[in-house]
Design an enzyme around this catalytic site. Sequence first.
Site, PDB file in Angstrom:
ATOM      1  N   LYS A  52      30.453  -1.651  38.917  1.00  0.00           N
ATOM      2  CA  LYS A  52      29.890  -1.704  37.567  1.00  0.00           C
ATOM      3  C   LYS A  52      30.240  -0.432  36.790  1.00  0.00           C
ATOM      4  O   LYS A  52      30.632  -0.486  35.630  1.00  0.00           O
ATOM      5  CB  LYS A  52      28.359  -1.883  37.646  1.00  0.00           C
ATOM      6  CG  LYS A  52      27.964  -3.290  38.100  1.00  0.00           C
ATOM      7  CD  LYS A  52      26.512  -3.402  38.527  1.00  0.00           C
ATOM      8  CE  LYS A  52      26.249  -4.764  39.157  1.00  0.00           C
ATOM      9  NZ  LYS A  52      24.903  -4.917  39.719  1.00  0.00           N
ATOM     10  N   GLN A  96      19.508  -1.280  40.890  1.00  0.00           N
ATOM     11  CA  GLN A  96      20.188  -2.183  41.826  1.00  0.00           C
ATOM     12  C   GLN A  96      19.219  -2.690  42.898  1.00  0.00           C
ATOM     13  O   GLN A  96      18.527  -1.909  43.543  1.00  0.00           O
ATOM     14  CB  GLN A  96      21.375  -1.443  42.476  1.00  0.00           C
ATOM     15  CG  GLN A  96      22.227  -2.300  43.391  1.00  0.00           C
ATOM     16  CD  GLN A  96      23.002  -3.382  42.646  1.00  0.00           C
ATOM     17  OE1 GLN A  96      23.525  -3.162  41.559  1.00  0.00           O
ATOM     18  NE2 GLN A  96      23.088  -4.562  43.242  1.00  0.00           N
ATOM     19  N   ASP A 119      19.886  -6.395  32.929  1.00  0.00           N
ATOM     20  CA  ASP A 119      19.977  -7.341  34.048  1.00  0.00           C
ATOM     21  C   ASP A 119      19.253  -8.647  33.713  1.00  0.00           C
ATOM     22  O   ASP A 119      19.419  -9.648  34.408  1.00  0.00           O
ATOM     23  CB  ASP A 119      19.331  -6.730  35.313  1.00  0.00           C
ATOM     24  CG  ASP A 119      20.371  -6.309  36.337  1.00  0.00           C
ATOM     25  OD1 ASP A 119      21.532  -6.769  36.226  1.00  0.00           O
ATOM     26  OD2 ASP A 119      20.021  -5.529  37.243  1.00  0.00           O
TER      27      ASP A 119
END
Length: 293
Positions: A52, A96, A119
């Site tokens: 990412k 994450q 997200d």
Amino acid sequence: MQVIDGKKISLQIQDELAAEVTRMKAEGRRAPHLAAVLVGNDGGSLTYVGAKVKACEKIGYGSTLIHLGEQTTEAELLEVVHKLNNDPAIDGFIVQLPLPKHISEQKIVEAVDPKKDVDGFHPVNVGRMALNLPCYLSATPSGIIELLRRYNIETSGKHAVVIGRSNIVGAPVSVLLARNANPGNCTVTLCHSRTKNLEEICLQADIIVAAIGKPHFLTADMVKEGAVVIDVGTTRVDAPGTKLGWRLLGDVKYDEVAPKCSYITPVPGGVGPMTIAGLLQNTLLAAKGEIYS
Ligand code: NAP
């Protein structure tokens, strides 16, 4: 039969975003900035977060990686989240998952400011998705919708069967496909481990999304001629003698299902590469204040 090339589409989207960054900079605005928080040293998570950050650099976004130790407490992580929520230089950020067991993922997800939740996991964004309001869509469901859009696959009035009802894939995909939108307007059947007569239901499907996590679960006798098959499954299996020692298998028995399909996504190279594109798209929306102004 046409193979849906997720890698190609993901790169295409990244090129479009890079061009947008160039335009923003030419107008004197700063580039979007994504931060990623990683707790611990899980191999998979390190790889995903690394990819990412690298993708951000490639298209000209700013990026910040905050790597915390495995022993980080929930309170310490909440403090980091609060700082990022209040940092005007950060447009969006992700924490994450999975997190170490001693930290409540739900608590952390809910601590992220929905306006920076690129997200799309915060209940506010999930709720807004269900109400068809502007929101950050989470990366895997939005990647699937984007593939259908970019391949001009007709969804309106079609029967879509989604196998798997997880919060991160199956459930949101079923909502998105049923929305009054394009792509969307499907009649959706959401299946799970208690579903009876799954084979019969799948045989009625114009579109099948398999998000189960069981390699080669969907076989040719479950798919009607001309169906669109989206394979979300990614299970690592040992592959002695290969460079990595493992390979990814999808939920679809590709070799026998593909000849029956009008469109199919491969594994790897289908849905997987789209997730980074989705995150980068959300970060641009955050930087421009297009979802929440
Ligand atoms: P998950 O949380 O384990 O959910 C699996 C779902 O499959 C559950 O709803 C389960 O039903 C259902 N299921 C299990 N066995 C079944 C059966 N025999 N018949 C019908 N349904 C069955 O998994 P997930 O997080 O959604 O992930 C699914 C797969 O997608 C995994 O391989 C994962 O690695 C992959 N994935 C890929 C991406 C990507 O970017 N490509 C992103 C996310 C996930 P119950 O609810 O009844 O238990």
